[in-house]
Design an enzyme around this catalytic site. Structure first.
Site, PDB file in Angstrom:
ATOM      1  N   GLU A  97      37.453  19.945 -13.905  1.00 22.55           N
ATOM      2  CA  GLU A  97      38.024  19.280 -13.852  1.00 22.55           C
ATOM      3  C   GLU A  97      39.516  19.198 -13.565  1.00 22.55           C
ATOM      4  O   GLU A  97      40.489  20.321 -13.620  1.00 22.55           O
ATOM      5  CB  GLU A  97      37.693  18.769 -15.204  1.00 22.55           C
ATOM      6  CG  GLU A  97      36.329  18.988 -15.072  1.00 22.55           C
ATOM      7  CD  GLU A  97      35.916  17.733 -16.209  1.00 22.55           C
ATOM      8  OE1 GLU A  97      35.342  17.058 -16.867  1.00 22.55           O
ATOM      9  OE2 GLU A  97      36.741  18.812 -17.468  1.00 22.55           O
ATOM     10  N   CYS A 110      47.061  18.221 -13.718  1.00 25.32           N
ATOM     11  CA  CYS A 110      46.970  19.904 -15.130  1.00 25.32           C
ATOM     12  C   CYS A 110      45.388  20.085 -14.380  1.00 25.32           C
ATOM     13  O   CYS A 110      44.512  19.225 -13.947  1.00 25.32           O
ATOM     14  CB  CYS A 110      45.997  18.776 -15.947  1.00 25.32           C
ATOM     15  SG  CYS A 110      45.788  20.183 -17.380  1.00 25.32           S
ATOM     16  N   CYS A 117      36.626  30.149 -20.746  1.00 24.67           N
ATOM     17  CA  CYS A 117      38.178  31.113 -20.775  1.00 24.67           C
ATOM     18  C   CYS A 117      37.178  32.320 -21.751  1.00 24.67           C
ATOM     19  O   CYS A 117      36.489  32.294 -22.634  1.00 24.67           O
ATOM     20  CB  CYS A 117      38.960  30.896 -21.906  1.00 24.67           C
ATOM     21  SG  CYS A 117      40.689  31.199 -21.708  1.00 24.67           S
ATOM     22  N   CYS A 121      39.686  30.671 -28.512  1.00 25.64           N
ATOM     23  CA  CYS A 121      40.430  30.028 -29.125  1.00 25.64           C
ATOM     24  C   CYS A 121      39.712  29.516 -29.872  1.00 25.64           C
ATOM     25  O   CYS A 121      39.201  28.509 -29.478  1.00 25.64           O
ATOM     26  CB  CYS A 121      41.602  28.985 -28.986  1.00 25.64           C
ATOM     27  SG  CYS A 121      43.189  30.726 -28.293  1.00 25.64           S
ATOM     28  N   CYS A 124      39.750  25.463 -29.345  1.00 29.48           N
ATOM     29  CA  CYS A 124      39.615  24.877 -27.680  1.00 29.48           C
ATOM     30  C   CYS A 124      38.385  24.731 -27.408  1.00 29.48           C
ATOM     31  O   CYS A 124      37.720  25.492 -27.131  1.00 29.48           O
ATOM     32  CB  CYS A 124      40.571  25.868 -27.373  1.00 29.48           C
ATOM     33  SG  CYS A 124      40.214  25.503 -25.287  1.00 29.48           S
ATOM     34  N   GLY A 171      41.087  27.257 -18.397  1.00 30.84           N
ATOM     35  CA  GLY A 171      41.310  29.305 -18.422  1.00 30.84           C
ATOM     36  C   GLY A 171      42.310  29.348 -18.740  1.00 30.84           C
ATOM     37  O   GLY A 171      43.122  28.832 -18.304  1.00 30.84           O
ATOM     38  N   GLU A 172      42.644  30.825 -18.026  1.00 34.51           N
ATOM     39  CA  GLU A 172      44.068  31.626 -18.707  1.00 34.51           C
ATOM     40  C   GLU A 172      44.821  32.460 -17.952  1.00 34.51           C
ATOM     41  O   GLU A 172      44.018  32.901 -16.931  1.00 34.51           O
ATOM     42  CB  GLU A 172      44.048  32.282 -20.129  1.00 34.51           C
ATOM     43  CG  GLU A 172      45.048  33.627 -20.150  1.00 34.51           C
ATOM     44  CD  GLU A 172      46.011  32.410 -20.397  1.00 34.51           C
ATOM     45  OE1 GLU A 172      46.701  31.889 -21.728  1.00 34.51           O
ATOM     46  OE2 GLU A 172      47.371  33.210 -19.529  1.00 34.51           O
ATOM     47  N   SER A 203      50.967  27.761 -18.164  1.00 32.65           N
ATOM     48  CA  SER A 203      50.674  28.095 -19.721  1.00 32.65           C
ATOM     49  C   SER A 203      50.069  29.035 -20.221  1.00 32.65           C
ATOM     50  O   SER A 203      48.483  29.210 -19.812  1.00 32.65           O
ATOM     51  CB  SER A 203      50.067  26.897 -19.711  1.00 32.65           C
ATOM     52  OG  SER A 203      49.746  26.401 -21.374  1.00 32.65           O
ATOM     53  N   SER A 225      51.563  28.736 -25.670  1.00 31.79           N
ATOM     54  CA  SER A 225      50.685  28.409 -26.991  1.00 31.79           C
ATOM     55  C   SER A 225      50.813  29.737 -28.177  1.00 31.79           C
ATOM     56  O   SER A 225      49.905  29.438 -28.496  1.00 31.79           O
ATOM     57  CB  SER A 225      49.231  28.688 -26.356  1.00 31.79           C
ATOM     58  OG  SER A 225      48.715  26.990 -25.338  1.00 31.79           O
ATOM     59  N   LEU A 226      51.853  28.075 -29.231  1.00 34.75           N
ATOM     60  CA  LEU A 226      52.232  28.556 -30.492  1.00 34.75           C
ATOM     61  C   LEU A 226      50.778  28.683 -31.291  1.00 34.75           C
ATOM     62  O   LEU A 226      50.626  29.650 -31.587  1.00 34.75           O
ATOM     63  CB  LEU A 226      53.413  29.018 -30.081  1.00 34.75           C
ATOM     64  CG  LEU A 226      54.529  29.854 -30.980  1.00 34.75           C
ATOM     65  CD1 LEU A 226      54.493  31.208 -31.263  1.00 34.75           C
ATOM     66  CD2 LEU A 226      55.750  29.082 -31.433  1.00 34.75           C
ATOM     67  N   HIS A 227      51.036  27.878 -31.501  1.00 36.94           N
ATOM     68  CA  HIS A 227      50.030  27.398 -32.639  1.00 36.94           C
ATOM     69  C   HIS A 227      49.852  27.598 -34.130  1.00 36.94           C
ATOM     70  O   HIS A 227      49.613  27.348 -34.691  1.00 36.94           O
ATOM     71  CB  HIS A 227      49.178  27.411 -32.062  1.00 36.94           C
ATOM     72  CG  HIS A 227      48.246  26.806 -30.773  1.00 36.94           C
ATOM     73  ND1 HIS A 227      48.935  25.834 -30.433  1.00 36.94           N
ATOM     74  CD2 HIS A 227      47.497  27.220 -29.905  1.00 36.94           C
ATOM     75  CE1 HIS A 227      48.288  25.301 -29.132  1.00 36.94           C
ATOM     76  NE2 HIS A 227      47.845  26.242 -28.481  1.00 36.94           N
ATOM     77  N   ASN A 302      42.838  17.309 -29.994  1.00 33.40           N
ATOM     78  CA  ASN A 302      41.705  16.736 -28.956  1.00 33.40           C
ATOM     79  C   ASN A 302      40.257  16.595 -30.192  1.00 33.40           C
ATOM     80  O   ASN A 302      39.340  18.351 -29.829  1.00 33.40           O
ATOM     81  CB  ASN A 302      41.793  17.036 -27.815  1.00 33.40           C
ATOM     82  CG  ASN A 302      43.061  15.401 -27.223  1.00 33.40           C
ATOM     83  OD1 ASN A 302      43.513  14.995 -26.951  1.00 33.40           O
ATOM     84  ND2 ASN A 302      43.701  16.403 -25.983  1.00 33.40           N
ATOM     85  N   CYS A 345      43.275  17.868 -23.398  1.00 36.06           N
ATOM     86  CA  CYS A 345      44.094  19.914 -22.737  1.00 36.06           C
ATOM     87  C   CYS A 345      42.253  19.491 -23.837  1.00 36.06           C
ATOM     88  O   CYS A 345      42.154  19.340 -25.029  1.00 36.06           O
ATOM     89  CB  CYS A 345      44.879  20.272 -23.728  1.00 36.06           C
ATOM     90  SG  CYS A 345      46.524  19.923 -22.333  1.00 36.06           S
TER      91      CYS A 345
END
Ligand code: SAH
Ligand code: SF4
Length: 375
Positions: A97, A110, A117, A121, A124, A171-172, A203, A225-227, A302, A345
């Site tokens: 997508e 995007c 992936c 995480c 996600c 994906g990464e 990212s 992507s710290l989080h 989300n 996202c």
């Protein structure tokens, strides 16, 4: 004109250097590459016979020696706020997508870099569906090709122009560097899309060696992507942290723009209720970022089916932002967009085709190699 031995190359996925090499290989002048890039990406023509500034014999030869193939657009959804989402079916039946988000001064696309992936995480939905495969350069750039054409079919107004690309779909990207870098080259190339290096963002969840490699190969913008502000919490949310912990990640971020002091890395931080959104987390972040030039982007979580996480409420996000701003860290909160079409996202899930157990075992082994322990 010499024949090529391998299967027909898909010219859609060749950046300028690779396209020149292709024309040299078939005994043509390298400037033909520039013409092809313009036809395919700037004009949107994929049929060699319509490329009128090429001689007839060359057009015929290209038809035999090469192809320009795109994924099939299965559906298009438009949200009330102007957001678009397209589902593309790849040659092997996998789907990806792509989302377009218009704002006052820019239009952001995007895009995805992999089907699924491997990094898993916890918050996600892409991570939860496992990994299937890397996208080719052609598949990565096709998302931009399709969006540009579809948006112009749908009116081509000023708010239908892609000015920014973020690799924040599925994906990464930094586990697919060999295919991602030529796609970035095409995005920046004046003969193709001519986007500014500041408006193309990769990212990553923190694949440190690949951050250094990316810096050598391009100068696009970087988002990390710290989080979480400490290793203990980040190990839980982003398992890759066990292999590449915060101290080393911050060093890589410091290094990324060391030759251009005006630019800074964007830190993404998904706001998870009661998990990473407390004032103490914000204060730890201030410390962590004290010697890294960084902007913070707070992303309201989300939700997706079967997750235990919840979105932090607005007041908590505002309090968090305030603490960071007080410490002079430029902090924005991402507005959620396209809610009515699930265009956010972590929700760009596409469909992973192969879910057999054998395949799952293979993926788990591959994940162990990446993360360095059992996941
Ligand atoms: N793999 C890369 C890029 C794709 S994810 C990365 O992790 O950076 C793009 C962004 O969406 C990342 O910051 C990711 O953490 C965030 N994201 C993933 N799931 C999310 C969710 N459910 N809600 C909000 N943001 C999410
Ligand atoms: Fe992969 Fe990024 Fe999702 Fe983590 S957040 S599972 S790295 S796509």
């Amino acid at each position: 004109m010499t024949a090529l031995s391998a299967a027909k190359p898909n010219l859609l996925g060749l950046d300028r250097k690779a396209m020149r090499a292709f024309f040299e290989q078939i005994g043509e002048k390298p400037y033909r590459a520039d013409q092809l890039l313009k036809w395919i990406h700037a004009v949107g023509v994929t049929d060699f016979s319509h490329m009128t500034n090429l001689s007839k014999p060359l057009r015929d030869a290209l038809t035999h020696l090469a192809e320009i193939t795109l994924p099939e657009v299965i559906y298009e959804k438009a949200a009330a706020d102007g957001t678009y989402k397209w589902l593309l079916r790849l040659y092997d039946g996998n789907c990806i997508e792509t989302v377009f988000i218009p704002e006052k001064t820019r239009g952001t696309l995007c895009i995805s870099s992999q089907v699924g992936c491997i990094l898993n995480c916890d918050f996600c939905s892409t991570g939860k569906q496992g990994f299937n495969r890397n996208l080719s350069t052609a598949e990565i750039i096709s998302q931009l090709w399709v969006a540009v054409r579809k948006l112009s079919e749908n009116g081509g107004k000023h708010d239908h122009i892609v000015t920014n690309v973020v690799m924040m779909g599925m994906g990464e990207p930094l586990l697919n560097v060999p295919n991602v870098v030529p796609a970035l080259n095409l995005m920046l190339d004046d003969f193709a899309y001519g986007l500014s290096k500041r408006r193309v963002t990769v990212s990553t969840s923190g694949v440190i060696p690949a951050i250094y490699q990316l810096r050598e190969e391009t100068d696009v913008a970087l988002a990390v992507s710290l989080h979480a502000p400490n290793d203990e919490l980040r190990n839980k949310l982003v398992p890759l942290n066990k292999k590449y912990p915060l101290k080393e990640l911050m060093a890589a971020c410091r290094d990324y723009f060391k030759d251009d002091r005006r630019r800074s890395v964007t830190m993404e931080y998904v706001m998870l209720k009661g998990v990473n959104d407390q004032p103490e987390h914000a204060r730890q972040l201030v410390k962590l970022l004290s010697d890294v030039k960084a902007k913070m982007n707070l992303i309201p979580f989300n939700p997706f089916p079967h997750t235990d996480y919840e979105r932090s409420d607005d007041a908590t996000i505002a309090r968090f932002q305030h603490i960071l701003m007080e410490a002079d860290i430029n902090t924005t909160v991402r507005r959620t967009r396209g809610d009515d079409i699930d265009a956010a996202c972590g929700q760009l899930v596409g469909q992973v085709k192969d879910k057999t157990r054998r395949h799952q075992r293979y993926l788990n082994d591959a994940a162990k190699k990446v993360i360095g322990e059992s996941v």
